[in-house]
Design a protein around this motif. Structure first.
Motif, mmCIF file in Angstrom:
data_model
loop_
_atom_site.group_PDB
_atom_site.id
_atom_site.type_symbol
_atom_site.label_atom_id
_atom_site.label_comp_id
_atom_site.label_asym_id
_atom_site.label_seq_id
_atom_site.Cartn_x
_atom_site.Cartn_y
_atom_site.Cartn_z
ATOM 1 N N HIS A 125 0.836 -1.209 0.000
ATOM 2 C CA HIS A 125 0.000 0.000 0.000
ATOM 3 C C HIS A 125 0.868 1.255 0.000
ATOM 4 C CE1 HIS A 125 -3.156 2.866 1.227
ATOM 5 N NE2 HIS A 125 -3.985 1.985 0.695
ATOM 6 N N GLU A 126 0.424 2.265 -0.733
ATOM 7 C CA GLU A 126 1.201 3.505 -0.852
ATOM 8 C C GLU A 126 1.367 4.217 0.477
ATOM 9 O OE1 GLU A 126 -0.819 6.044 -3.563
ATOM 10 O OE2 GLU A 126 -2.629 6.217 -2.335
ATOM 11 N N ASN A 127 0.392 4.051 1.365
ATOM 12 C CA ASN A 127 0.498 4.647 2.698
ATOM 13 C C ASN A 127 1.168 3.624 3.618
ATOM 14 O OD1 ASN A 127 -0.043 5.431 5.426
ATOM 15 N ND2 ASN A 127 -1.709 6.743 4.709
ATOM 16 N N GLU A 162 2.293 3.627 6.733
ATOM 17 C CA GLU A 162 1.779 3.443 8.093
ATOM 18 C C GLU A 162 0.444 2.708 8.093
ATOM 19 O OE1 GLU A 162 0.792 5.998 12.163
ATOM 20 O OE2 GLU A 162 1.585 7.011 10.390
ATOM 21 N N LYS A 163 -0.417 3.023 7.138
ATOM 22 C CA LYS A 163 -1.718 2.361 7.084
ATOM 23 C C LYS A 163 -1.558 0.883 6.745
ATOM 24 C CE LYS A 163 -6.409 3.436 5.690
ATOM 25 N NZ LYS A 163 -7.272 4.408 4.977
#
Length: 419
Positions: free
Chosen positions: A334-336, A338-339
């Protein structure tokens, strides 16, 4: 049993005070009451309560009359005593008079609640503590109304709310909790027959509809524009589902379904809460495959771990293993950062989380406190990943000027590295 310490024996507790004896306690109370008007009044009312309802009622009436007519401002120093006095009066009416003379207590609780606007005007800094006293009084009133004739109780409730709709919009939930649904239904009919376009009136009717179990009446308190918003459609649909009527729930949700937007007419992303209830509706309607499809699409869009867990929990055979692998892969890529890492840590999938940190640690953008929490979970089995997270968190803390936090995370990282 060990003997209590001297310090423990000096603590002001009911047990220690009982050891002083009734006579000595009475002397102390009399002395303190000479300097505390509110305490003296409370003691006088307690004495009257001990003599019976015929003695307590005049004392309560005197205090109610003072609340109804007093206009002096209550400053911040006087406020704690004022609130204690107010709640003590409520308690005497509900708990002492209510036991001996319910009708008399009911009459005085109505009067007590009617003092709300006058008492509110006297407080310069009104807060939740003040409102809580009246909220509790409304609950006390509901308990007494529950034992009375349903028609009389319903009529009295509606008349009181018509006189102060905004106050009763806040109190109705507490007052209606102990009241039978049949009584609430009578009150609902009476309220619907009154024309009261005042703030709070529709909220009061909404509470009546809930207490009566009338979902249609609840929905009717909203205009068409409101029913087409996700937040309102969710509340209506949840009630239809609780009533075992999924078709009506689906109809309510469709009013607020995502609409096409932009030149290409793409559907807007659904509201998360709306989507959650839509899934519940699909399950209730027996369309479990569609519910699963929505769960999966929702996870892909939002990366919410609970959505993925709900999806996997409904799979059979080895499908759940394959699904977990796909979930972990989506999170890790995922690009985020932390998420994605949060999904793996929440699962928990610590090996996959460690691999993600070691592979993508250079691009990590993570809150320092979150990095510390994750590192604490990874430290025993995956110390290298924990160290890397802590160093990333320390750098982030340094950039935002949190030097103490940065130093702590750095020290934790060095402890792992053995330096």
């Amino acid at each position: 049993m060990a003997k209590p310490s001297l310090a423990g024996q000096k603590k002001v507790t009911a047990q220690n005070l009982a050891g002083l004896g009734a006579e000595r306690l009475a002397q102390i109370l009399v002395e303190v009451a000479q300097t505390r008007t509110d305490l003296k009044r409370r003691l006088r009312m307690e004495l009257a309560a001990g003599l019976g309802a015929s003695h307590l009622v005049p004392e309560i009436d005197k205090r109610l009359a003072a609340l109804e007519t007093s206009r002096g401002q209550v400053n911040w120093r006087q406020k704690p005593a004022f609130l204690r006095d107010l709640d003590a009066l409520r308690g005497l009416i509900a708990n002492r008079l209510g036991v001996e003379a319910q009708d008399a207590a009911l009459e005085r609780l109505w009067r007590f609640l009617a003092t709300h606007p006058q008492a509110a005007r006297r407080l310069k800094d009104r807060d939740d503590h003040f409102e809580a006293v009246y909220h509790t009084a409304a609950a006390d009133l509901g308990a007494l109304l529950a034992a009375h004739d349903p028609h009389l109780a319903a009529n009295a409730l509606v008349e009181a709310a018509a006189a102060a709709p905004q106050a009763w919009a806040a109190w109705a939930g507490a007052a209606l909790t102990p009241i039978a649904s049949a009584t609430a239904a009578i009150a609902l009919t009476l309220a619907q027959g009154k024309s009261r376009p005042m703030p709070g009136w529709m909220v009061f009717i909404r509470h009546l509809a809930d207490a009566a179990g009338d979902v249609a009446a609840y929905a009717e308190t909203f205009g068409q524009a409101a029913l087409a918003t996700p937040s309102v459609s969710v509340e209506v649909a949840r009630r239809w589902l609780a009533a075992g009527r999924p078709a009506e729930a689906g109809a309510a949700l469709r009013l607020a379904a995502p609409k096409p937007k932009g030149l290409l007419g793409r559907l807007a992303a659904p509201d998360f809460d709306w989507e959650s209830v839509w899934i519940d509706y699909l399950d209730a309607a027996g369309d479990t495959d569609a519910a699963q499809a929505v769960r999966w699409a929702s996870f892909q869009r939002t990366l919410e771990a609970q959505r993925a867990k709900a999806y996997v929990a409904r799979l059979s055979g080895f499908d759940d293993v394959e699904a977990e692998s796909e979930i972990f892969a989506l999170a890790a890529a995922h690009e985020n950062f932390e998420k994605g890492l949060s999904v793996l840590m929440a699962w928990p999938a610590l090996a996959e989380a460690s691999a993600m940190v070691m592979t993508r640690g250079d691009q990590a953008r993570i809150d320092p406190e979150q990095a510390e929490a994750f590192a604490g979970k990874l430290r025993r089995r995956f110390p290298d990943a924990a160290e890397r997270l802590l160093r990333g968190g320390a750098a982030a803390a340094f950039r935002r000027g949190a030097l103490t936090l940065s130093d702590r995370l750095t020290q934790e990282a060095e402890a792992i590295a053995g330096k």
